[in-house]
Design a protein around this motif. Structure first.
Motif, PDB file in Angstrom:
ATOM      1  N   SER A  48       0.824  -1.216   0.000  1.00 51.92           N
ATOM      2  CA  SER A  48       0.000   0.000   0.000  1.00 51.92           C
ATOM      3  C   SER A  48       0.854   1.259   0.000  1.00 51.92           C
ATOM      4  O   SER A  48       0.451   2.288  -0.551  1.00 51.92           O
ATOM      5  N   ALA A  49       2.022   1.204   0.615  1.00 52.13           N
ATOM      6  CA  ALA A  49       2.909   2.365   0.665  1.00 52.13           C
ATOM      7  C   ALA A  49       3.413   2.745  -0.728  1.00 52.13           C
ATOM      8  O   ALA A  49       3.761   3.902  -0.967  1.00 52.13           O
ATOM      9  N   PHE A  50       3.433   1.795  -1.648  1.00 49.17           N
ATOM     10  CA  PHE A  50       3.881   2.089  -3.008  1.00 49.17           C
ATOM     11  C   PHE A  50       3.012   3.163  -3.647  1.00 49.17           C
ATOM     12  O   PHE A  50       3.509   4.140  -4.186  1.00 49.17           O
ATOM     13  N   ASP A  51       1.700   2.980  -3.593  1.00 52.91           N
ATOM     14  CA  ASP A  51       0.763   3.987  -4.116  1.00 52.91           C
ATOM     15  C   ASP A  51      -0.620   3.672  -3.550  1.00 52.91           C
ATOM     16  O   ASP A  51      -1.285   2.755  -4.006  1.00 52.91           O
ATOM     17  N   PRO A  87      -6.042  -1.168   1.290  1.00 52.33           N
ATOM     18  CA  PRO A  87      -6.641  -2.147   2.193  1.00 52.33           C
ATOM     19  C   PRO A  87      -8.170  -2.066   2.115  1.00 52.33           C
ATOM     20  O   PRO A  87      -8.735  -0.976   2.012  1.00 52.33           O
ATOM     21  N   VAL A  88      -8.832  -3.205   2.129  1.00 53.52           N
ATOM     22  CA  VAL A  88     -10.298  -3.219   2.130  1.00 53.52           C
ATOM     23  C   VAL A  88     -10.751  -2.437   3.372  1.00 53.52           C
ATOM     24  O   VAL A  88     -10.251  -2.678   4.467  1.00 53.52           O
ATOM     25  N   PRO A  89     -11.658  -1.479   3.210  1.00 50.43           N
ATOM     26  CA  PRO A  89     -11.997  -0.579   4.312  1.00 50.43           C
ATOM     27  C   PRO A  89     -13.018  -1.138   5.310  1.00 50.43           C
ATOM     28  O   PRO A  89     -14.075  -0.564   5.512  1.00 50.43           O
ATOM     29  N   ASN A  90     -12.692  -2.271   5.915  1.00 49.31           N
ATOM     30  CA  ASN A  90     -13.550  -2.852   6.949  1.00 49.31           C
ATOM     31  C   ASN A  90     -12.750  -3.926   7.674  1.00 49.31           C
ATOM     32  O   ASN A  90     -11.524  -3.969   7.560  1.00 49.31           O
ATOM     33  N   TRP A 113      -6.827  -8.335   3.656  1.00 49.54           N
ATOM     34  CA  TRP A 113      -7.405  -8.290   2.310  1.00 49.54           C
ATOM     35  C   TRP A 113      -7.178  -6.904   1.704  1.00 49.54           C
ATOM     36  O   TRP A 113      -7.454  -5.882   2.342  1.00 49.54           O
ATOM     37  N   THR A 114      -6.643  -6.904   0.490  1.00 53.90           N
ATOM     38  CA  THR A 114      -6.168  -5.674  -0.130  1.00 53.90           C
ATOM     39  C   THR A 114      -6.612  -5.597  -1.584  1.00 53.90           C
ATOM     40  O   THR A 114      -6.425  -6.551  -2.344  1.00 53.90           O
ATOM     41  N   PHE A 115      -7.195  -4.445  -1.968  1.00 55.54           N
ATOM     42  CA  PHE A 115      -7.607  -4.213  -3.358  1.00 55.54           C
ATOM     43  C   PHE A 115      -6.429  -3.741  -4.196  1.00 55.54           C
ATOM     44  O   PHE A 115      -5.607  -2.942  -3.735  1.00 55.54           O
ATOM     45  N   PHE A 116      -6.391  -4.200  -5.447  1.00 49.77           N
ATOM     46  CA  PHE A 116      -5.402  -3.762  -6.436  1.00 49.77           C
ATOM     47  C   PHE A 116      -6.152  -3.297  -7.677  1.00 49.77           C
ATOM     48  O   PHE A 116      -6.924  -4.065  -8.249  1.00 49.77           O
ATOM     49  N   ASP A 117      -5.936  -2.056  -8.081  1.00 49.21           N
ATOM     50  CA  ASP A 117      -6.529  -1.512  -9.304  1.00 49.21           C
ATOM     51  C   ASP A 117      -5.724  -2.051 -10.481  1.00 49.21           C
ATOM     52  O   ASP A 117      -4.592  -1.624 -10.727  1.00 49.21           O
ATOM     53  N   ALA A 150       2.934  -9.354  -5.504  1.00 51.50           N
ATOM     54  CA  ALA A 150       1.848  -9.367  -4.528  1.00 51.50           C
ATOM     55  C   ALA A 150       1.075 -10.688  -4.564  1.00 51.50           C
ATOM     56  O   ALA A 150       0.758 -11.253  -3.507  1.00 51.50           O
ATOM     57  N   ILE A 151       0.754 -11.181  -5.740  1.00 52.92           N
ATOM     58  CA  ILE A 151      -0.021 -12.429  -5.816  1.00 52.92           C
ATOM     59  C   ILE A 151       0.826 -13.615  -5.348  1.00 52.92           C
ATOM     60  O   ILE A 151       0.312 -14.544  -4.720  1.00 52.92           O
ATOM     61  N   THR A 152       2.122 -13.571  -5.601  1.00 51.87           N
ATOM     62  CA  THR A 152       3.026 -14.608  -5.099  1.00 51.87           C
ATOM     63  C   THR A 152       3.047 -14.588  -3.575  1.00 51.87           C
ATOM     64  O   THR A 152       2.974 -15.633  -2.922  1.00 51.87           O
ATOM     65  N   THR A 153       3.106 -13.394  -3.008  1.00 60.66           N
ATOM     66  CA  THR A 153       3.089 -13.236  -1.551  1.00 60.66           C
ATOM     67  C   THR A 153       1.772 -13.752  -0.975  1.00 60.66           C
ATOM     68  O   THR A 153       1.770 -14.469   0.031  1.00 60.66           O
TER      69      THR A 153
END
Length: 104
Positions: A58-61, A67-70, A77-81, A93-96
């Motif tokens: 998330s610190a990247f941009d 992060p999912v806001p709940n 759980w984290t959203f990626f555009d 990220a998906i590997t992690t």
């Protein structure tokens, strides 16, 4: 930009991963454990990270990786555009996410 084809290829490249529907999304699982979902309407991924990994990505941009806001976000759980995230960043990220789920 990450396409569904690339997302699917990356997710299915890991051992014992299967693709299944998850409500209106596509999920990628190891056994019954989900490590990634894809929302076609938003061209958005949601990955299961741990708190530290979520913070680092998330610190990247924070306008691309959110992060999912709940309570799910507090669990990693984290959203990626997918229209904006770099392919190499998403691959990391998906590997992690996969390795985090396999460890449990």
């Amino acid at each position: 930009m990450v396409t569904l084809e690339l997302f699917r290829r990356l997710a299915l490249s890991f051992t014992e991963v299967n693709e299944q529907p998850h409500f209106e999304k596509i999920s990628f699982r190891v056994g019954k454990r989900i490590f990634a979902t894809y929302d076609a309407k938003k061209n958005q991924a949601c990955l299961k990270l741990n708190e530290i990994d979520q913070s680092v990505f998330s610190a990247f941009d924070s306008s691309i990786i959110i992060p999912v806001p709940n309570k799910w976000g507090k669990q990693g759980w984290t959203f990626f555009d997918l229209d904006k995230v770099r392919e190499d960043m998403f691959e990391d990220a998906i590997t992690t996410a996969y390795h985090n789920v396999v460890k449990k």
